[in-house]
Design an enzyme around this catalytic site. Structure first.
Site, PDB file in Angstrom:
ATOM      1  N   LEU A  16       1.029  -1.024  -0.138  1.00 44.30           N
ATOM      2  CA  LEU A  16       0.638  -0.339  -0.190  1.00 44.30           C
ATOM      3  C   LEU A  16       0.519   0.871   0.202  1.00 44.30           C
ATOM      4  O   LEU A  16       0.164   2.002  -1.106  1.00 44.30           O
ATOM      5  CB  LEU A  16      -0.568   0.193   0.991  1.00 44.30           C
ATOM      6  N   GLY A  17       2.023   1.059   0.590  1.00 46.36           N
ATOM      7  CA  GLY A  17       2.708   2.029   0.510  1.00 46.36           C
ATOM      8  C   GLY A  17       4.204   1.625   0.879  1.00 46.36           C
ATOM      9  O   GLY A  17       4.702   1.000   1.693  1.00 46.36           O
ATOM     10  N   LYS A  18       5.440   2.808   0.670  1.00 46.20           N
ATOM     11  CA  LYS A  18       7.173   2.960   1.233  1.00 46.20           C
ATOM     12  C   LYS A  18       7.193   3.987   1.718  1.00 46.20           C
ATOM     13  O   LYS A  18       7.240   4.711   1.153  1.00 46.20           O
ATOM     14  CB  LYS A  18       7.329   1.536   0.307  1.00 46.20           C
ATOM     15  N   THR A  24       3.918  -0.335   4.106  1.00 45.62           N
ATOM     16  CA  THR A  24       2.780  -0.671   4.318  1.00 45.62           C
ATOM     17  C   THR A  24       1.975  -1.671   3.363  1.00 45.62           C
ATOM     18  O   THR A  24       2.195  -1.617   2.833  1.00 45.62           O
ATOM     19  CB  THR A  24       1.421   0.772   4.576  1.00 45.62           C
ATOM     20  N   LYS A  39       1.216  -2.729   9.489  1.00 46.87           N
ATOM     21  CA  LYS A  39       2.842  -1.406   8.879  1.00 46.87           C
ATOM     22  C   LYS A  39       4.496  -2.446   9.393  1.00 46.87           C
ATOM     23  O   LYS A  39       4.020  -2.533  10.746  1.00 46.87           O
ATOM     24  CB  LYS A  39       2.136   0.140  10.007  1.00 46.87           C
ATOM     25  N   ASP A 139      -0.422  14.617  12.716  1.00 44.06           N
ATOM     26  CA  ASP A 139      -0.036  15.191  11.281  1.00 44.06           C
ATOM     27  C   ASP A 139      -1.753  14.888  10.264  1.00 44.06           C
ATOM     28  O   ASP A 139      -1.742  13.765   9.779  1.00 44.06           O
ATOM     29  CB  ASP A 139       0.598  13.354  11.147  1.00 44.06           C
TER      30      ASP A 139
END
Length: 455
Positions: A16-18, A24, A39, A139
């Site tokens: 999903l993300g890096k 993730t 995560k 955030d």
């Protein structure tokens, strides 16, 4: 990586993300057959203990939270494999796209949808901030807000994710200044390592400004640390503009202090501060036209002064005398040509003063300044600029009492003042009208020689 099973339980579906030192993943829990988010924090060459503290804090915080719009803690793992060593946090999976993804794809949000999102997110923040140990997200930004199941006039179900920067009163670093957040969405106090509930309100306000303008806060001009966005917000109600300015007030003492207070003020707006009305000066020949689409200022010809009449008469008499001398052979052609050119220059000055009009026009696309003379039209000293580049409106007093209006658009400056025959009262009137139409405050400066001083 797809198909890999971690901790003999979680089968990786996709990434999903890096980012550096972490990633993730979307995985399937083989025991429950449900999708989860995993995560990972890696113990690599760029690993820092501060990262682990934040990672563990996220896990401990999620353990204590139970809210339908916040991912739920499921598991915490130590990963010890030949190709990856570190830790993993497992949490519930929320299907949906982030606000960032929606905006990047070209989706726009109506004013009612913006308010709906604001109320949903404030309800989440109220829950977080009212914990026994207040939880501050630190955030809040478009990429940390998910939307799911949009239907009809509803913006969709809202979720707040990524608690990797979270802080609570029981988990502050002793004596350590921790600066976390995302530039553009961070309240000024966060740059000094301080975070309070109102810091999250700032991040939410900046996020909503992105929704109404289509621009990240970093792409908008600032004045005294305040985000200048009103002129980019289209036809948004002034009460919502005022509320967003209140949410993103740089000073903690002046900003809305709690999610509850922010909700109340969104539903029941405070009275707007009215700009003092400056009436059109009596006897002014300037024509001002304005509506929701444009504002236009037309300055009539200055008129012929006594000095110019005298100069024109003298030039005409001299030209007749020179013509007679040329005809009688008392002057050569070159000298007669030079003298004639001077007379033409005086005639042009007479023509411009009698018939030339100046027009300054600002619409939703561009600002332009043009001259008009007997059906001819040309740019007056400067080319048009995009309206979105307008970042400053100034009344500049030059040395003694000579003033002018200066509109800064990118690197270009559009000026109206004494050179165009404006009086001091006309300058004040026009500057006020421009300020209200553009949504930009008037700055006042004094220029003495090469030095410019704010007044």
């Amino acid at each position: 990586m797809t198909g890999k099973i971690l901790a003999e339980r979680y089968e990786v579906q996709r990434q999903l993300g890096k980012q550096t030192g972490r990633q993730t993943l979307l995985a399937r829990d083989l025991q429950t057959q449900k999708l989860v988010v995993l995560k990972q924090l890696f113990l690599g060459s760029d690993f820092e203990w501060q990262d682990l503290k934040l990672f563990e804090r996220e896990a401990e915080t999620l353990k204590t939270l139970s809210h339908p719009a916040i991912p739920r803690y499921l598991d915490y793992l130590e990963i010890d494999e030949p190709d990856s060593k570190g830790f993993a946090l497992v949490q519930t999976y929320v299907e949906g796209k982030t606000l960032e993804e929606h905006l990047t794809a070209g989706r726009t949000f109506s004013e009612s949808e913006v308010k709906e999102l604001a109320k949903s997110l404030l309800a989440i923040l109220r829950y977080l901030h009212e914990q026994n140990q207040p939880v501050i997200h630190r955030d809040i930004k478009p990429s940390n807000i998910l939307l799911h199941s949009r239907s009809g006039n509803s913006a969709g179900q809202v979720y707040l994710v990524d608690f990797g920067s979270v802080q609570n009163q029981a988990a502050k670093f002793g004596g350590t200044i921790t600066v976390v957040g995302t530039y553009g969405y961070m309240a000024p106090e966060q740059f000094g390592g301080r975070s309070v509930p109102a810091s999250d309100l700032y991040g939410l306000g900046a996020t909503l400004i992105y929704l109404v303008t289509g621009l990240h806060p970093t792409e908008l001009p600032q004045q005294d640390l305040r985000i200048q966005f009103a002129d980019r917000a289209g036809q948004v109600n002034p009460n919502l503009i005022d509320w967003l300015e209140w949410m993103t007030e740089p000073s903690l003492e002046k900003r809305l202090s709690s999610a509850e207070e922010a909700l109340r003020s969104l539903k029941n707006p405070r009275p707007l501060k009215k700009t003092p009305m400056v009436l059109e000066p009596s006897g002014s020949d300037i024509r001002l036209i304005e509506n929701s689409e444009f504002i236009e200022i037309v300055i009539p010809p200055e008129g012929v002064s006594f000095g110019l009449i005298t100069l024109f008469t003298a030039a005409l008499a001299a030209n007749l005398t020179l013509l007679l001398r040329f005809v009688n052979g008392e002057m050569d052609e070159q000298h007669f040509s030079i003298a004639g050119s001077l007379s033409v220059a005086v005639a042009v000055m007479f023509l411009f003063s009698t018939f030339r009009k100046l027009r300054l026009r600002i619409d939703r696309q561009q600002i332009s300044s043009t001259s008009h003379l007997l059906g001819w039209k040309w740019n007056y000293s400067i080319e048009p600029s995009p309206t979105q580049d307008i970042c400053q409106l100034e009344i500049e007093q030059i040395e003694s009492k000579v003033s002018q209006i200066v509109i800064q658009a990118g690197n270009q400056k559009y000026k109206l003042g004494v050179k165009q025959g404006l009086s001091e009262s006309e300058i004040e009137w026009l500057a006020t009208e421009l300020s209200q139409w553009l949504g930009v405050k008037i700055q006042r400066t004094l220029t003495d020689g090469k030095k410019k001083i704010s007044m």
